[in-house]
Design an enzyme around this catalytic site. Structure first.
Site, PDB file in Angstrom:
ATOM      1  N   GLY A  63      -3.210  -3.635   1.904  1.00 20.78           N
ATOM      2  CA  GLY A  63      -4.011  -2.585   1.280  1.00 20.78           C
ATOM      3  C   GLY A  63      -5.438  -2.631   1.778  1.00 20.78           C
ATOM      4  CB  ALA A 113      -0.888  -0.015   1.240  1.00 14.70           C
ATOM      5  CD  GLU A 158      -8.955   1.675   6.535  1.00 18.90           C
ATOM      6  OE1 GLU A 158      -9.130   1.186   5.399  1.00 18.90           O
ATOM      7  OE2 GLU A 158      -7.931   1.488   7.190  1.00 18.90           O
ATOM      8  CE  LYS A 209       0.622  -3.398  -7.678  1.00 18.39           C
ATOM      9  NZ  LYS A 209       0.750  -1.935  -7.649  1.00 18.39           N
ATOM     10  CB  THR A 223      -2.530   0.937  13.697  1.00 15.24           C
ATOM     11  OG1 THR A 223      -1.461   1.812  13.310  1.00 15.24           O
ATOM     12  CG2 THR A 223      -2.142  -0.498  13.456  1.00 15.24           C
ATOM     13  N   GLY A 252      -0.498  -6.056 -10.457  1.00 15.59           N
ATOM     14  CA  GLY A 252      -0.695  -6.919  -9.284  1.00 15.59           C
ATOM     15  C   GLY A 252      -1.402  -8.206  -9.678  1.00 15.59           C
ATOM     16  N   GLY A 286       0.792   2.300  15.716  1.00 16.44           N
ATOM     17  CA  GLY A 286       2.209   1.992  15.865  1.00 16.44           C
ATOM     18  C   GLY A 286       2.402   0.664  16.569  1.00 16.44           C
ATOM     19  CD  GLU A 333      -0.682  -7.952   7.958  1.00 16.37           C
ATOM     20  OE1 GLU A 333      -1.425  -7.229   8.637  1.00 16.37           O
ATOM     21  OE2 GLU A 333      -0.002  -8.870   8.448  1.00 16.37           O
ATOM     22  CG  LEU A 334      -6.834  -7.074   3.788  1.00 19.66           C
ATOM     23  CD1 LEU A 334      -8.037  -7.915   3.398  1.00 19.66           C
ATOM     24  CD2 LEU A 334      -6.045  -6.649   2.556  1.00 19.66           C
TER      25      LEU A 334
HETATM   26  P1  NAD Z   1      -5.246  -0.229  -2.145  1.00 15.23           P
HETATM   27  O1  NAD Z   1      -6.008  -1.439  -1.792  1.00 15.23           O
HETATM   28  O2  NAD Z   1      -5.876   0.779  -3.029  1.00 15.23           O
HETATM   29  O3  NAD Z   1      -3.888  -0.663  -2.897  1.00 15.23           O
HETATM   30  C1  NAD Z   1      -2.925  -1.492  -2.269  1.00 15.23           C
HETATM   31  C2  NAD Z   1      -2.124  -2.236  -3.312  1.00 15.23           C
HETATM   32  O4  NAD Z   1      -2.948  -3.226  -3.931  1.00 15.23           O
HETATM   33  C3  NAD Z   1      -1.591  -1.354  -4.461  1.00 15.23           C
HETATM   34  O5  NAD Z   1      -0.276  -1.767  -4.760  1.00 15.23           O
HETATM   35  C4  NAD Z   1      -2.546  -1.668  -5.595  1.00 15.23           C
HETATM   36  O6  NAD Z   1      -2.003  -1.466  -6.886  1.00 15.23           O
HETATM   37  C5  NAD Z   1      -2.840  -3.141  -5.351  1.00 15.23           C
HETATM   38  N1  NAD Z   1      -4.098  -3.636  -5.905  1.00 15.23           N
HETATM   39  C6  NAD Z   1      -5.310  -3.044  -5.880  1.00 15.23           C
HETATM   40  N2  NAD Z   1      -6.243  -3.842  -6.452  1.00 15.23           N
HETATM   41  C7  NAD Z   1      -5.610  -4.986  -6.818  1.00 15.23           C
HETATM   42  C8  NAD Z   1      -6.034  -6.183  -7.463  1.00 15.23           C
HETATM   43  N3  NAD Z   1      -7.307  -6.379  -7.829  1.00 15.23           N
HETATM   44  N4  NAD Z   1      -5.119  -7.140  -7.695  1.00 15.23           N
HETATM   45  C9  NAD Z   1      -3.821  -6.973  -7.310  1.00 15.23           C
HETATM   46  N5  NAD Z   1      -3.365  -5.848  -6.720  1.00 15.23           N
HETATM   47  C10 NAD Z   1      -4.252  -4.869  -6.479  1.00 15.23           C
HETATM   48  O7  NAD Z   1      -4.756   0.435  -0.776  1.00 15.23           O
HETATM   49  P2  NAD Z   1      -4.010   1.824  -0.513  1.00 15.23           P
HETATM   50  O8  NAD Z   1      -4.947   2.948  -0.745  1.00 15.23           O
HETATM   51  O9  NAD Z   1      -2.681   1.834  -1.199  1.00 15.23           O
HETATM   52  O10 NAD Z   1      -3.687   1.702   1.057  1.00 15.23           O
HETATM   53  C11 NAD Z   1      -4.588   2.011   2.077  1.00 15.23           C
HETATM   54  C12 NAD Z   1      -5.208   0.766   2.664  1.00 15.23           C
HETATM   55  O11 NAD Z   1      -4.222  -0.155   3.087  1.00 15.23           O
HETATM   56  C13 NAD Z   1      -6.028   1.055   3.909  1.00 15.23           C
HETATM   57  O12 NAD Z   1      -7.214   0.310   3.864  1.00 15.23           O
HETATM   58  C14 NAD Z   1      -5.138   0.572   5.051  1.00 15.23           C
HETATM   59  O13 NAD Z   1      -5.822   0.249   6.238  1.00 15.23           O
HETATM   60  C15 NAD Z   1      -4.495  -0.603   4.417  1.00 15.23           C
HETATM   61  N6  NAD Z   1      -3.260  -0.976   5.085  1.00 15.23           N
HETATM   62  C16 NAD Z   1      -3.269  -2.071   5.899  1.00 15.23           C
HETATM   63  C17 NAD Z   1      -2.125  -2.433   6.595  1.00 15.23           C
HETATM   64  C18 NAD Z   1      -2.126  -3.613   7.521  1.00 15.23           C
HETATM   65  O14 NAD Z   1      -1.048  -4.045   7.885  1.00 15.23           O
HETATM   66  N7  NAD Z   1      -3.258  -4.163   7.909  1.00 15.23           N
HETATM   67  C19 NAD Z   1      -0.951  -1.675   6.446  1.00 15.23           C
HETATM   68  C20 NAD Z   1      -0.960  -0.577   5.604  1.00 15.23           C
HETATM   69  C21 NAD Z   1      -2.130  -0.234   4.920  1.00 15.23           C
END
Ligand code: NAD
Length: 517
Positions: free
Chosen positions: A247, A166, A403, A191, A304, A231, A466, A269-270
């Site tokens: 993500g 992400a 969220e 990626k 978090t 991805g 954190g 990890e969402l």
């Molecule tokens: P996002 O889901 O938009 O993108 C994350 C990644 O997934 C990017 O690299 C994107 O290109 C890829 N992606 C998206 N759709 C895909 C698909 N269909 N197939 C393969 N790859 C795909 O998220 P974001 O806006 O970059 O980040 C924010 C989110 O990430 C928030 O929801 C946050 O809570 C979460 N996050 C979670 C953790 C954790 O450890 N739980 C840590 C950091 C961020």
């Protein structure tokens, strides 16, 4: 280059990290490949173009996968402690480059410089952890029910690990995965987020140097770049036994299903929807910094981040006033300037989502205590700076159940016993981080018990935001169930094998079965 970039030493940092105006976005280590299409990386700090990265083509993806699958065959034969030595050297290179890399993280993603440095420190910490781990990838010896037999478990390297990351932790998430995967004997294809692609080029430059100095083959560390379509190449690829994806829940739902369809493993990890419960005995000296840093740190763009405060009615007014008072001290501005607390959101789409969430909360009956809004004027030309908002709301509001990746904090009351607050805290679809502020031992233990918080992380007298690398990191429910980083999270990067060896002259069967010939 902008005046911001010049005055805060970004130009120099880019040079030290080997970042050019246009960078090849595909690499197997020391070999780089360029496609025609590019992603432009604009800084949310000042809206200026930092550089471009080329998008991975199908043909180049194939080259990466051929290189990675070949490298795995060599890499797994190197003893784990020697692989740990490579990770140790990588950690040392990160120590040398902590300043420029931290600056790039801050400028490309928009988090404060301190947090940018903190993110690189997390990379260094996980390297140290992985080096120790490289001598502890231990299996068990299990007593056999048969005489003259011994049973044991072994952990073997898994193969190519695909990492999807992400934007908000543009370097640390990669390191959490790679440092462990490498000591486990796996090779990695990463990626990065299309919103912070230059960070991936910088990281690859750093590790490529270490691999070259150690005469290691191409393919141990690979990067590919582009949006979700790139991805998808990995999620559909049966040559990748493990996909670690960080993500949104929306992304995880798609990736998890696709990987499961081909019987791959996924580590998800969402998103989170994290709450702090504030009980009558909570100490305001701990509550206020914990809640405020949790809600506004990284401009509310941490998985978090604190989204909800669940406050006992008997202390509600006191806590609300203290938090509102603390918000008045917050300085919004250029995150490279260490006197500022809150930097920009990642882009204008994020700003639109933030504004939309505030409107939705109001429409559902929310009472705005601190009005948000976009910050305008000199120094805010990128259009990505927003004011942290506080809204009194109810837990069941649709918008509260989701969220929103921005600094919006919802305040809500609970009455009666702590169990009522725990029900509210658990009453969302996500299950990442949670906290209770209390000086009452029984409340703390109830919160941590089997009928307490249902999150992967549950803290007492610490905020939700954190985490240290020593613990396993991740969450339940729509957060995806994955665990990364410390504790025994390494096991997901390996395959388990159970061995039974017969050193007797007989062949007794298990469960006492007789098969006389
Ligand atoms: P996002 O889901 O938009 O993108 C994350 C990644 O997934 C990017 O690299 C994107 O290109 C890829 N992606 C998206 N759709 C895909 C698909 N269909 N197939 C393969 N790859 C795909 O998220 P974001 O806006 O970059 O980040 C924010 C989110 O990430 C928030 O929801 C946050 O809570 C979460 N996050 C979670 C953790 C954790 O450890 N739980 C840590 C950091 C961020």
């Amino acid at each position: 280059m902008s005046t911001v970039a010049t005055s805060f030493g970004i130009e120099e940092a880019l040079q030290k990290l080997g970042i050019k105006e246009v960078n090849p976005g595909t690499s197997t280590g020391n070999k780089w490949f360029s496609g025609e299409d590019t992603i432009a990386s604009y800084s949310p700090v000042d809206g200026k173009l930092i550089g471009k990265v080329t998008v991975t083509t199908k043909e180049d993806y194939e080259k990466v996968m051929e290189s990675a699958t070949a490298a795995f065959k060599t890499f797994r034969t190197i003893p784990a402690p020697q692989r740990g030595e490579i990770v140790r050297q990588f950690g040392n290179k990160l120590r040398e480059l902590k300043e420029p890399l931290g600056k790039l993280v801050s400028y490309e993603m928009g988090k404060s410089l301190q947090e940018g440095y903190g993110e690189v420190q997390e990379m260094i910490d996980i390297c140290d952890f992985a080096v120790g781990l490289s001598r502890q990838l231990n299996g068990q010896t299990i007593p056999s029910e048969r005489p003259g037999h011994v049973m044991r478990e072994q952990w073997h390297s898994l193969g190519v690990v695909g990492i999807i990351s992400a934007f908000n932790f543009p370097v640390a998430v990669w390191a959490w995965n790679t440092a462990l995967a490498w000591v486990c004997g796996d090779v990695c294809v990463w990626k990065a987020s299309e919103k912070a692609p230059l960070c991936s080029v910088a990281c690859q430059n750093i590790i490529a140097g270490v691999l070259k100095e150690n005469n290691l083959p191409e393919g141990i560390s690979c990067i590919i770049n582009g949006d979700y379509k790139i991805g998808e190449m990995m999620t559909n690829d049966t040559r990748i036994p493990l996909i670690s994806a960080t993500g949104s829940t929306r992304m995880g739902r798609i990736v998890g299903a696709k990987v499961a369809e081909r019987f791959g493993k996924s580590l998800l990890e969402l998103g989170g929807n994290n709450a702090i419960i504030i009980t009558p005995t909570a100490d305001l000296k701990v509550v206020v910094p914990g809640a405020v840093f949790g809600a506004v740190g990284t401009a509310g763009q941490r998985c978090t981040s604190t989204r909800r405060l669940i406050i006992h009615e008997s202390v509600y007014n006191k806590v609300r006033d203290a938090i509102v008072g603390a918000y008045a001290q917050i300085k919004i501005g250029n995150p490279l300037d260490e006197t500022k607390h809150v930097g920009p959101l990642i882009d204008k789409d994020a700003v639109a989502m933030y504004l939309n969430a505030i409107e939705k909360a109001k429409a559902e009956g929310g009472n705005v205590l601190i009005e948000g809004g976009v910050v305008k004027g000199e120094g805010f030309e990128s259009g990505c700076y927003v004011k942290p908002a506080i809204i009194e709301a109810k837990n069941h509001y649709e918008i509260v159940q989701h969220e929103t990746f921005a600094p919006i904090l919802y305040l809500m009351k609970y009455s009666g016993e702590v169990e009522n607050a725990i029900d509210m805290q658990n009453g969302v679809a996500q299950g990442l981080s949670s906290a209770i502020m209390t000086n009452e031992m029984k409340e703390a233990e109830k919160f941590l018990s089997y009928s307490g918080s249902d999150c992967g992380i549950a803290n007492v007298n610490i905020g939700t935001s954190g985490a240290e690398i020593g613990g396993a990191f991740g969450g339940e429910k729509e957060t995806g169930g994955g665990r990364e980083s410390g504790s025994d999270a390494w096991k997901v990067y390996m395959r388990r094998q159970t061995n039974t060896v017969n050193y007797s002259d007989e062949l007794p069967l298990a469960q006492g079965i007789k098969f006389d010939l």
